[in-house]
Scaffold this active site. Structure first.
Site, PDB file in Angstrom:
ATOM      1  N   ALA A   7       5.784 -48.152 -16.132  1.00 50.27           N
ATOM      2  CA  ALA A   7       4.924 -47.090 -16.638  1.00 50.27           C
ATOM      3  C   ALA A   7       4.371 -46.332 -15.436  1.00 50.27           C
ATOM      4  CB  ALA A   7       3.792 -47.692 -17.462  1.00 50.27           C
ATOM      5  N   GLY A  58       7.204 -51.636 -17.257  1.00 48.32           N
ATOM      6  CA  GLY A  58       7.678 -50.966 -18.468  1.00 48.32           C
ATOM      7  C   GLY A  58       9.187 -50.743 -18.476  1.00 48.32           C
ATOM      8  N   GLU A  76      10.560 -53.908 -19.677  1.00 47.46           N
ATOM      9  CA  GLU A  76      10.174 -54.005 -21.089  1.00 47.46           C
ATOM     10  C   GLU A  76      11.078 -53.130 -21.968  1.00 47.46           C
ATOM     11  OE1 GLU A  76       6.023 -53.272 -19.950  1.00 47.46           O
ATOM     12  OE2 GLU A  76       5.506 -55.121 -20.995  1.00 47.46           O
ATOM     13  N   GLU A  85       3.215 -56.341 -13.008  1.00 47.99           N
ATOM     14  CA  GLU A  85       1.921 -55.771 -13.426  1.00 47.99           C
ATOM     15  C   GLU A  85       0.726 -56.485 -12.801  1.00 47.99           C
ATOM     16  OE1 GLU A  85       4.522 -55.990 -15.455  1.00 47.99           O
ATOM     17  OE2 GLU A  85       4.516 -54.352 -16.906  1.00 47.99           O
TER      18      GLU A  85
HETATM   19  C1  LIG Z   1       2.446 -51.572 -19.546  1.00 47.38           C
HETATM   20  C2  LIG Z   1       3.318 -51.283 -18.407  1.00 47.38           C
HETATM   21  C3  LIG Z   1       2.797 -51.296 -17.133  1.00 47.38           C
HETATM   22  C4  LIG Z   1       3.657 -50.976 -15.969  1.00 47.38           C
HETATM   23  O1  LIG Z   1       4.846 -50.761 -16.073  1.00 47.38           O
HETATM   24  S1  LIG Z   1       2.861 -50.941 -14.461  1.00 47.38           S
HETATM   25  C5  LIG Z   1       4.090 -50.458 -13.313  1.00 47.38           C
HETATM   26  C6  LIG Z   1       5.002 -51.583 -12.936  1.00 47.38           C
HETATM   27  N1  LIG Z   1       5.914 -51.147 -11.901  1.00 47.38           N
HETATM   28  C7  LIG Z   1       5.660 -51.307 -10.594  1.00 47.38           C
HETATM   29  O2  LIG Z   1       4.638 -51.851 -10.197  1.00 47.38           O
HETATM   30  C8  LIG Z   1       6.696 -50.768  -9.613  1.00 47.38           C
HETATM   31  C9  LIG Z   1       6.109 -49.634  -8.806  1.00 47.38           C
HETATM   32  N2  LIG Z   1       7.055 -49.124  -7.821  1.00 47.38           N
HETATM   33  C10 LIG Z   1       7.354 -49.793  -6.688  1.00 47.38           C
HETATM   34  O3  LIG Z   1       6.887 -50.892  -6.437  1.00 47.38           O
HETATM   35  C11 LIG Z   1       8.269 -49.112  -5.719  1.00 47.38           C
HETATM   36  O4  LIG Z   1       8.335 -47.773  -6.032  1.00 47.38           O
HETATM   37  C12 LIG Z   1       9.714 -49.682  -5.722  1.00 47.38           C
HETATM   38  C13 LIG Z   1       9.705 -51.126  -5.196  1.00 47.38           C
HETATM   39  C14 LIG Z   1      10.309 -49.654  -7.121  1.00 47.38           C
HETATM   40  C15 LIG Z   1      10.600 -48.804  -4.797  1.00 47.38           C
HETATM   41  O5  LIG Z   1       9.994 -48.690  -3.534  1.00 47.38           O
HETATM   42  P1  LIG Z   1      10.530 -47.555  -2.513  1.00 47.38           P
HETATM   43  O6  LIG Z   1      11.991 -47.625  -2.408  1.00 47.38           O
HETATM   44  O7  LIG Z   1       9.715 -47.693  -1.279  1.00 47.38           O
HETATM   45  O8  LIG Z   1      10.191 -46.150  -3.245  1.00 47.38           O
HETATM   46  P2  LIG Z   1       8.758 -45.454  -3.408  1.00 47.38           P
HETATM   47  O9  LIG Z   1       8.536 -44.531  -2.264  1.00 47.38           O
HETATM   48  O10 LIG Z   1       7.698 -46.474  -3.680  1.00 47.38           O
HETATM   49  O11 LIG Z   1       8.963 -44.630  -4.787  1.00 47.38           O
HETATM   50  C16 LIG Z   1       9.511 -43.335  -4.825  1.00 47.38           C
HETATM   51  C17 LIG Z   1       8.564 -42.441  -5.580  1.00 47.38           C
HETATM   52  O12 LIG Z   1       8.457 -42.958  -6.925  1.00 47.38           O
HETATM   53  C18 LIG Z   1       7.097 -43.168  -7.223  1.00 47.38           C
HETATM   54  N3  LIG Z   1       6.982 -44.304  -8.163  1.00 47.38           N
HETATM   55  C19 LIG Z   1       7.679 -45.456  -8.150  1.00 47.38           C
HETATM   56  N4  LIG Z   1       7.309 -46.242  -9.157  1.00 47.38           N
HETATM   57  C20 LIG Z   1       6.339 -45.571  -9.824  1.00 47.38           C
HETATM   58  C21 LIG Z   1       5.543 -45.868 -10.966  1.00 47.38           C
HETATM   59  N5  LIG Z   1       5.717 -47.007 -11.692  1.00 47.38           N
HETATM   60  N6  LIG Z   1       4.640 -44.969 -11.368  1.00 47.38           N
HETATM   61  C22 LIG Z   1       4.476 -43.802 -10.711  1.00 47.38           C
HETATM   62  N7  LIG Z   1       5.210 -43.458  -9.617  1.00 47.38           N
HETATM   63  C23 LIG Z   1       6.123 -44.329  -9.190  1.00 47.38           C
HETATM   64  C24 LIG Z   1       6.440 -43.468  -5.887  1.00 47.38           C
HETATM   65  O13 LIG Z   1       5.056 -43.257  -5.962  1.00 47.38           O
HETATM   66  C25 LIG Z   1       7.151 -42.481  -5.004  1.00 47.38           C
HETATM   67  O14 LIG Z   1       6.581 -41.209  -5.211  1.00 47.38           O
HETATM   68  P3  LIG Z   1       6.278 -40.232  -3.939  1.00 47.38           P
HETATM   69  O15 LIG Z   1       7.633 -39.954  -3.342  1.00 47.38           O
HETATM   70  O16 LIG Z   1       5.636 -39.044  -4.540  1.00 47.38           O
HETATM   71  O17 LIG Z   1       5.406 -41.001  -2.996  1.00 47.38           O
END
Ligand SMILES: C/C=C/C(=O)SCCNC(=O)CCNC(=O)[C@H](O)C(C)(C)COP(=O)(O)OP(=O)(O)OC[C@H]1O[C@@H](n2cnc3c(N)ncnc32)[C@H](O)[C@@H]1OP(=O)(O)O
Length: 267
Positions: free
Chosen positions: A74, A120, A123, A143
């Site tokens: 998400a 998400g 999920e 999460e």
């Molecule tokens: C009920 C449900 C709840 C949920 O789902 S909570 C969310 C759970 N998911 C996560 O915690 C994963 C979040 N993302 C990450 O940990 C990392 O990403 C990755 C390990 C997947 C990849 O890392 P890397 O290769 O270094 O890429 P990057 O620079 O972090 O990501 C590229 C762009 O994508 C955005 N992004 C990634 N995941 C999310 C997200 N879940 N929500 C919003 N933005 C996201 C970043 O911020 C960034 O953006 P910019 O280039 O503008 O800095």
């Protein structure tokens, strides 16, 4: 004159929808944010389930992501803005409702996990019937690392798929599980070079079978999951009873006896 079905498909901002040889392929397209699910994207996923249900061509549906992620969760920026428990609950209920709609699709569904499937994103994959992954995919429920819990069905669907011990291992650690380990855990069904190709190959092996039987088999498994065995067996017997009344049953059994391939019509 009746309009062609394609003209009834809405314009999507964050999704693409195409049908390839009776397989609907839904691609989440927000690659600059690793396909993170914002609210608009969730609404589009809900809308696309209606399209899949109504499209007369579709017999199997595949969900995948554009770029290097399936879906990285998400949208964390939107979660950070949630102000109170009521709004948090509404957010979780929205995701749950959309994923319930995906889980309730009458056709077999496959998540083609082409990269990160986190939070998400996993999920969403868990709401599909089957999951295939590319060798580089990483899956997990991180999460708790954000101070929240899985809220789009993850605590319940992972529990049912893997059992309590393995589900809580992934939920407590939040670790990113590599595809090969996910295969050993039973979190995904197959791993290969290209997730979409793998999903389409799996879809082809499903498409050979009777469409009504596939829907009834899915219904038997889904309804039986929450029941005691004796009640669940009654559901199975009722649905078997329905299956024998179909044209597909007549065609399938006749084709076997005539030593030819069946031509199912889904009736
Ligand atoms: C009920 C449900 C709840 C949920 O789902 S909570 C969310 C759970 N998911 C996560 O915690 C994963 C979040 N993302 C990450 O940990 C990392 O990403 C990755 C390990 C997947 C990849 O890392 P890397 O290769 O270094 O890429 P990057 O620079 O972090 O990501 C590229 C762009 O994508 C955005 N992004 C990634 N995941 C999310 C997200 N879940 N929500 C919003 N933005 C996201 C970043 O911020 C960034 O953006 P910019 O280039 O503008 O800095």
């Amino acid at each position: 004159m009746k309009e062609p079905f394609e003209s009834q498909i809405p314009e999507f901002e964050f999704l693409s929808y195409e049908v390839r040889e009776r397989v609907a392929v839904v691609t989440v397209r927000r690659p600059q944010a690793l396909n993170a699910l914002n609210q608009d994207l969730l609404f589009e996923l809900a809308a696309v389930t209606d399209v899949i249900t109504q499209d007369p061509e579709v017999r199997v549906a595949v969900f995948t992501g554009e770029g290097r992620a399936f879906v990285a969760g998400a949208d964390i920026a939107q979660i950070a803005d949630i102000q109170d428990a009521f709004a948090g609950r509404e957010f979780a209920l929205l995701g749950q409702t959309v994923f319930n709609e995906i889980a309730a699709l009458p056709v077999p569904t496959i998540a083609a996990v082409n990269g990160f499937a986190l939070g998400g994103g996993l999920e969403l994959a868990l709401a599909c019937d089957l999951r295939v992954a590319s060798a580089k995919a990483k899956l997990g429920l991180p999460e708790v690392s954000l101070g929240i819990i899985p809220g789009f069905g993850g605590t319940q669907r992972l529990l049912r798929l893997l059992g309590r011990g393995r589900a809580l291992d992934l939920i407590f650690t939040g670790r990113h599980v590599p595809a090969e380990e996910a295969l050993q855990l039973g979190l995904v069904n197959r791993v290969g070079e290209d997730a979409l190709e793998l999903a389409l190959e799996l879809a082809r092996s499903i498409l050979k079978n009777g469409p009504v039987a596939l829907a009834l088999a899915k219904e038997a498994v889904t309804r039986g999951e929450g029941l005691e065995l004796d009640e669940a067996l009654e559901v199975e017997a009722d649905l078997f009873g329905f299956a024998v009344t179909t044209q597909d049953m007549k065609e399938g059994t006749r084709a076997f006896l005539e030593k030819r391939a069946p031509e199912f019509k889904g009736e």
